[in-house]
Design a protein around this motif. Structure first.
Motif, PDB file in Angstrom:
ATOM      1  N   LEU A 146       0.824  -1.198   0.000  1.00 58.59           N
ATOM      2  CA  LEU A 146       0.000   0.000   0.000  1.00 58.59           C
ATOM      3  C   LEU A 146       0.867   1.261   0.000  1.00 58.59           C
ATOM      4  CD1 LEU A 146      -2.841   1.194   0.129  1.00 58.59           C
ATOM      5  CD2 LEU A 146      -2.714   1.035   2.630  1.00 58.59           C
ATOM      6  N   ALA A 147       1.905   1.251   0.813  1.00 52.21           N
ATOM      7  CA  ALA A 147       2.800   2.408   0.867  1.00 52.21           C
ATOM      8  C   ALA A 147       3.519   2.617  -0.464  1.00 52.21           C
ATOM      9  CB  ALA A 147       3.814   2.232   1.995  1.00 52.21           C
ATOM     10  N   GLU A 148       3.917   1.512  -1.103  1.00 55.34           N
ATOM     11  CA  GLU A 148       4.576   1.612  -2.398  1.00 55.34           C
ATOM     12  C   GLU A 148       3.624   2.162  -3.462  1.00 55.34           C
ATOM     13  OE1 GLU A 148       7.371  -1.173  -5.289  1.00 55.34           O
ATOM     14  OE2 GLU A 148       5.981  -2.112  -3.885  1.00 55.34           O
ATOM     15  N   THR A 149       2.357   1.755  -3.370  1.00 54.05           N
ATOM     16  CA  THR A 149       1.354   2.263  -4.308  1.00 54.05           C
ATOM     17  C   THR A 149       1.181   3.762  -4.159  1.00 54.05           C
ATOM     18  OG1 THR A 149       0.169   0.143  -4.293  1.00 54.05           O
ATOM     19  CG2 THR A 149      -1.051   2.085  -5.040  1.00 54.05           C
ATOM     20  N   HIS A 150       1.059   4.242  -2.938  1.00 59.77           N
ATOM     21  CA  HIS A 150       0.928   5.684  -2.702  1.00 59.77           C
ATOM     22  C   HIS A 150       2.159   6.431  -3.221  1.00 59.77           C
ATOM     23  CE1 HIS A 150      -2.821   5.977  -0.503  1.00 59.77           C
ATOM     24  NE2 HIS A 150      -2.483   4.905   0.228  1.00 59.77           N
ATOM     25  N   LEU A 151       3.335   5.829  -3.048  1.00 59.72           N
ATOM     26  CA  LEU A 151       4.560   6.469  -3.539  1.00 59.72           C
ATOM     27  C   LEU A 151       4.547   6.541  -5.069  1.00 59.72           C
ATOM     28  CD1 LEU A 151       7.349   7.664  -3.064  1.00 59.72           C
ATOM     29  CD2 LEU A 151       8.267   5.318  -3.039  1.00 59.72           C
ATOM     30  N   ASN A 152       4.114   5.451  -5.709  1.00 57.47           N
ATOM     31  CA  ASN A 152       4.052   5.447  -7.176  1.00 57.47           C
ATOM     32  C   ASN A 152       3.045   6.471  -7.705  1.00 57.47           C
ATOM     33  OD1 ASN A 152       5.981   3.446  -7.350  1.00 57.47           O
ATOM     34  ND2 ASN A 152       4.481   1.773  -7.421  1.00 57.47           N
ATOM     35  N   PHE A 153       1.990   6.727  -6.913  1.00 62.71           N
ATOM     36  CA  PHE A 153       0.967   7.683  -7.341  1.00 62.71           C
ATOM     37  C   PHE A 153       1.500   9.114  -7.386  1.00 62.71           C
ATOM     38  CE2 PHE A 153      -3.075   5.111  -6.095  1.00 62.71           C
ATOM     39  CZ  PHE A 153      -2.895   4.329  -7.229  1.00 62.71           C
ATOM     40  N   THR A 154       2.654   9.360  -6.811  1.00 65.11           N
ATOM     41  CA  THR A 154       3.233  10.703  -6.901  1.00 65.11           C
ATOM     42  C   THR A 154       3.834  10.960  -8.281  1.00 65.11           C
ATOM     43  OG1 THR A 154       5.399   9.985  -6.066  1.00 65.11           O
ATOM     44  CG2 THR A 154       3.760  10.703  -4.439  1.00 65.11           C
ATOM     45  N   GLU A 155       3.970   9.916  -9.089  1.00 69.25           N
ATOM     46  CA  GLU A 155       4.424  10.054 -10.469  1.00 69.25           C
ATOM     47  C   GLU A 155       3.233   9.784 -11.396  1.00 69.25           C
ATOM     48  OE1 GLU A 155       7.606   7.336 -11.041  1.00 69.25           O
ATOM     49  OE2 GLU A 155       9.095   8.631 -10.075  1.00 69.25           O
TER      50      GLU A 155
END
Length: 362
Positions: A146-155
């Protein structure tokens, strides 16, 4: 001498009188002879024209997937981009921290699970404690994902090849809310062109057997015809009850990228007609939105006749009712005759009349 002079004046006056009378008589004869012709029947192609709206096959809004400050913009308005290309970067600091935290918790849970499993193998702890430790590890892994998904959403990356639209009210450093509109992306490799067709024409189309898809052309706003042909691919499910029309969709290839989402134009749909009756437009007149011609019988008697117009070409009307090829109609001088009058006429062969119209159109 005086008598001779009077006789001379009398002779000149008589000559002028007879010359004038002869000239008047010749003019009268010329204007009293009217040209008439007959309809012609042949195959032709009628180009039906429909107002249309041009749409990209894919046109989407690009919105922020996370809340944060807009840190970088990698593209410009109107730029062509490729699938997967980075477009916008939202400041990732917080999401990177959350990702690192979740990653550490996964490592901690894994150590706990391995230690518990080793103790269970020595019968120091129960299998229930092993199951609990494993569940904690799986939970930590899910939180890491989930944390990785949120991080990817910044791009924000392009989901397909296309053209970037207008930037909305966002600039570098803008604080974005989740879901805030940034711009649009259009795939213009092919275009969908929508146009509305009346019910009667829809029925003619639907009830006609077709060996292949119908081809159409597109006239652009500058009155030039688009280089690529289009093909009618689909029809909407419902009629518009307010207009009695139904929407058709034609697809056009757009290799040079000339067409853009939101343009307008006119669909040109050729429809073959067989054994259709034709007359020159100049031979008709209009009364209360109805078309008429003057028919002339063999004795020169004139009467008005209403006709029904199916379509029109250059200088030519296509007549669906009111005339036969045996009828003779007044070709010129419509304002000089009256309904019920009688004229002298000259019959002009239809082929000669229509050849002249074609030359004039060219």
């Amino acid at each position: 001498m005086k008598t001779t002079r009077n006789l001379l004046f009398l002779a000149v006056g008589c000559a002028m009188f007879f010359t004038s009378c002869g000239s008047s008589h010749d003019t009268h004869e010329e204007t009293a002879t009217f040209k008439v012709s007959q309809p012609i029947k042949q195959d032709t192609v009628l180009i039906k024209e429909y107002v249309s709206q041009i749409r990209a096959i894919q046109h989407i809004e690009l919105r922020a997937l996370e809340k944060g400050y807009l840190q970088k913009i990698f593209v410009d308005e109107g730029q062509h981009v490729k699938k997967g290309q980075l477009l916008f970067q939202i400041q990732p600091t917080i999401y990177q921290a959350e990702f690192q935290k979740a990653k550490s918790e996964v490592e901690f849970a894994r150590v706990e699970y391995e230690n518990t499993k080793a103790l269970a193998d020595k019968n120091i702890v129960s299998q229930n404690e092993v199951a609990l430790a494993k569940a904690q590890l799986e939970k930590a892994k899910a939180e890491l994902t989930l944390a990785e998904t949120h991080l990817n959403f910044t791009e924000l990356r392009a989901p397909f090849d296309g053209i970037i639209g207008k930037f909305e009210e966002v600039r570098l450093g803008s604080l974005l809310d989740e879901g805030e509109l940034l711009t649009t992306l259009s795939d213009n490799s092919k275009m969908w062109v929508y146009f509305n067709v009346p019910e009667a024409e829809y029925l003619d189309y639907a009830m006609t057997e077709k060996d292949s898809a119908e081809m159409v052309q597109l006239r652009l706003a500058n009155n030039r015809v688009f280089s690529e042909p289009g093909v009618i691919e689909t029809i909407e499910s419902d009629f518009n009850n307010a207009t009695g029309n139904i929407a058709f969709r034609a697809t056009f290839s757009n290799p040079a990228g000339l067409l853009r989402h939101g343009q307008t134009g006119n669909i040109l749909w050729p429809k073959p007609l067989y054994e259709v009756t034709m007359i020159p437009q100049k031979a008709t007149f209009e009364v209360l939105d109805k078309k008429f011609v003057f028919l002339v019988d063999d004795e020169g008697n004139v009467r008005s006749q209403e006709i029904k117009i199916e379509g029109e070409l250059n200088h030519v009307y296509l007549v669906s009712a009111g005339l036969t090829t045996l009828d003779k109609f007044l070709l010129e001088g419509l304002r000089k005759v009256q309904n019920g009058g009688k004229i002298h006429f000259e019959l002009i062969q239809p082929e000669e009349v229509f050849e002249g119209l074609r030359l004039h159109a060219e």
